[in-house]
Design an enzyme around this catalytic site. Structure first.
Site, PDB file in Angstrom:
ATOM      1  N   CYS A 117       0.883  -1.166   0.000  1.00  0.00           N
ATOM      2  CA  CYS A 117       0.000   0.000   0.000  1.00  0.00           C
ATOM      3  C   CYS A 117       0.918   1.212   0.000  1.00  0.00           C
ATOM      4  O   CYS A 117       1.515   1.533   1.028  1.00  0.00           O
ATOM      5  CB  CYS A 117      -0.918   0.011   1.225  1.00  0.00           C
ATOM      6  N   CYS A 120      -0.542   4.463   2.244  1.00  0.00           N
ATOM      7  CA  CYS A 120      -0.479   4.375   3.713  1.00  0.00           C
ATOM      8  C   CYS A 120       0.033   2.994   4.041  1.00  0.00           C
ATOM      9  O   CYS A 120       1.184   2.696   3.732  1.00  0.00           O
ATOM     10  CB  CYS A 120      -1.801   4.743   4.376  1.00  0.00           C
ATOM     11  N   SER A 121      -0.792   2.130   4.609  1.00  0.00           N
ATOM     12  CA  SER A 121      -0.337   0.768   4.888  1.00  0.00           C
ATOM     13  C   SER A 121      -1.533  -0.166   4.994  1.00  0.00           C
ATOM     14  O   SER A 121      -1.603  -0.988   5.906  1.00  0.00           O
ATOM     15  CB  SER A 121       0.464   0.712   6.180  1.00  0.00           C
ATOM     16  N   CYS A 122      -2.486  -0.056   4.069  1.00  0.00           N
ATOM     17  CA  CYS A 122      -3.683  -0.900   4.113  1.00  0.00           C
ATOM     18  C   CYS A 122      -3.286  -2.376   4.151  1.00  0.00           C
ATOM     19  O   CYS A 122      -2.372  -2.793   3.436  1.00  0.00           O
ATOM     20  CB  CYS A 122      -4.563  -0.635   2.898  1.00  0.00           C
TER      21      CYS A 122
END
Lengths: 223, 101, 106
Positions: A117, A120-122
């Site tokens: 991701c 962000c950091s999904c």
């Protein structure tokens, strides 16, 4: 960030949590603690709700994803449903990520899938637990989309030139998991035994080959 | 938490169709990474209806909007790409960020 | 809405090797994580989009220097002050109280 909104509060509200870390002293962390106290004092949520939420989050681990993989390996009809509509299929095992669309990408001899991701950091937390630090790092997020074979090689994944590398940038409402290849020689293994072979990194795609070590079927899959 | 139940809203694009991702910089929260803006790709699959990220900020996300997965050859994204010609990058893009290519 | 800085939009940028170390989640990080999810569940924020928007309003220096949950903390504070759920004065007062408590207990 999984949009898991199920409000399953059937937890033990009296459970107390023992902080095993000292309170942080960074200014930004204090902003978080101060905001938390203000929201609790104003009654926006309760300590019991916080405890239940943390307990639920701590209960999620890659073993959940491993259960899906082992079921897919042993049940071709389930595998077909999982690949066709992951969101619906995982409800059969009691998981629910909706309204996020759970999407499973299958590795085979010709194809390798890997998840990132960049914005962000999904990450499908309910199925894979807390994401590793490197998944959230600037370096992984920057480089995987541009030089996936180099990054994968750093993780020990060597791919021949004829393998199609598919990088999935989780930019919106889909959450991904890789379905790794079943190791040869495990065709007659039980679901529990297979589950123990599946690693977190193989579900992200930074590991390609799983090893058929003959572990105790009741052994902890994620030591 | 809006979350837009899927309705019968017709998808403007179909799987396999060539599309171009808008090269826009709206200056508010959105979910299209810079490195795919302006690029062409193929719709890999048609996804569901979801609230728009831009409209969730101090808003309700509505109208629910069609989401797609778009597949772009890596060699097209990066002129100096060191991998293989078959390698692809796949990304989720909302309908209002796409046009026919 | 003020212009975002886009410090988060890092796909394709130059970067060094991926550091593979893992770390345990600290207790205050679980608390911040739970706070964000409860803020969403209670409707204090409309969607994770509002959390991400707050993160995108961090200065590039903050974005680079802060840890993952420090970004969450500052973003949610920015968002809830902007939406009038809490005031900046109350937040600063509470931060002073916490700093004093921490000084006394150390």
């Amino acid at each position: 960030m999984s949009h898991d909104h199920d409000h399953n509060h059937d937890h033990d509200h009296d459970r107390t949590f023992q902080p095993d870390h000292p309170e942080p002293t960074s200014e930004a962390a204090r902003v978080g603690l101060a905001l938390r106290e203000l929201l609790l004092e104003a009654g926006h949520y309760t300590r019991a709700e916080e405890a239940a939420m943390i307990s639920r989050m701590q209960g999620a681990s890659p073993d959940n994803g491993a259960r899906l993989v082992a079921r897919a390996w042993t049940d071709p009809a389930f595998k077909a449903r999982l690949l066709d509509n992951g969101s619906d299929a995982i409800t059969e095992l009691g998981f629910d990520l909706r309204p996020a669309e759970f999407t499973v990408m299958e590795n085979d001899d010709q194809e390798h899938n890997v998840i990132v991701c960049t914005l962000c950091s999904c990450y499908p937390r309910a199925l894979l637990g807390m994401s590793p630090s490197w998944y959230k790092s600037r370096s992984y997020r920057s480089r995987l989309v541009r030089e996936p074979r180099t990054v994968l090689a750093e993780f020990g994944v060597e791919l021949s030139d004829d393998v199609h590398v598919r990088v999935h940038d989780s930019t919106a409402e889909l959450r991904y998991m890789v379905l790794p290849q079943q190791p040869a020689g495990t065709e007659d293994w039980s679901e529990d035994r297979l589950r123990a072979l599946v690693t977190r990194d193989s579900l992200i795609g930074t590991q390609r080959t799983l090893t058929a070590t003959d572990t105790d079927a009741d052994g902890a899959p994620f030591p | 938490m809006s979350h837009a139940e899927p309705t019968s809203t017709q998808a403007r694009f179909q799987a396999g169709q060539r599309v171009r991702i808008h090269d826009r910089h709206p200056g508010v929260h959105h979910r299209v990474p810079r490195y795919v803006k302006g690029h062409e790709g193929v719709v890999e699959r048609v996804c569901g209806l979801h609230g728009q990220p831009e409209r969730f900020v101090r808003g309700d996300g509505l109208p629910a909007t069609r989401l797609y997965r778009v597949c772009i050859p890596q060699s097209q994204l990066w002129p100096d790409y060191q991998g293989q010609a078959c390698d692809t990058l796949e990304v989720e893009v909302f309908e209002h960020w796409l046009e026919p290519a | 809405m003020s212009q975002t800085n886009d410090p988060h939009d890092v796909g394709g940028l130059e970067a060094g090797p991926v550091e593979r170390g893992e770390h345990d989640t600290a207790w205050w990080e679980w608390q911040v994580d739970a706070m964000v999810r409860l803020a969403l569940g209670k409707g204090l924020i409309s969607d994770f989009a509002e959390l991400r928007d707050g993160i995108e309003h961090l200065t590039p220096a903050d974005y680079e220097d802060l840890s993952y949950y420090e970004r969450w903390a500052k973003s949610l504070a920015y968002t809830l002050v902007d939406k009038g759920v809490v005031t900046r004065d109350a937040l600063e007062q509470k931060m002073r109280e916490i700093a004093e408590r921490q000084a006394q207990s150390s």
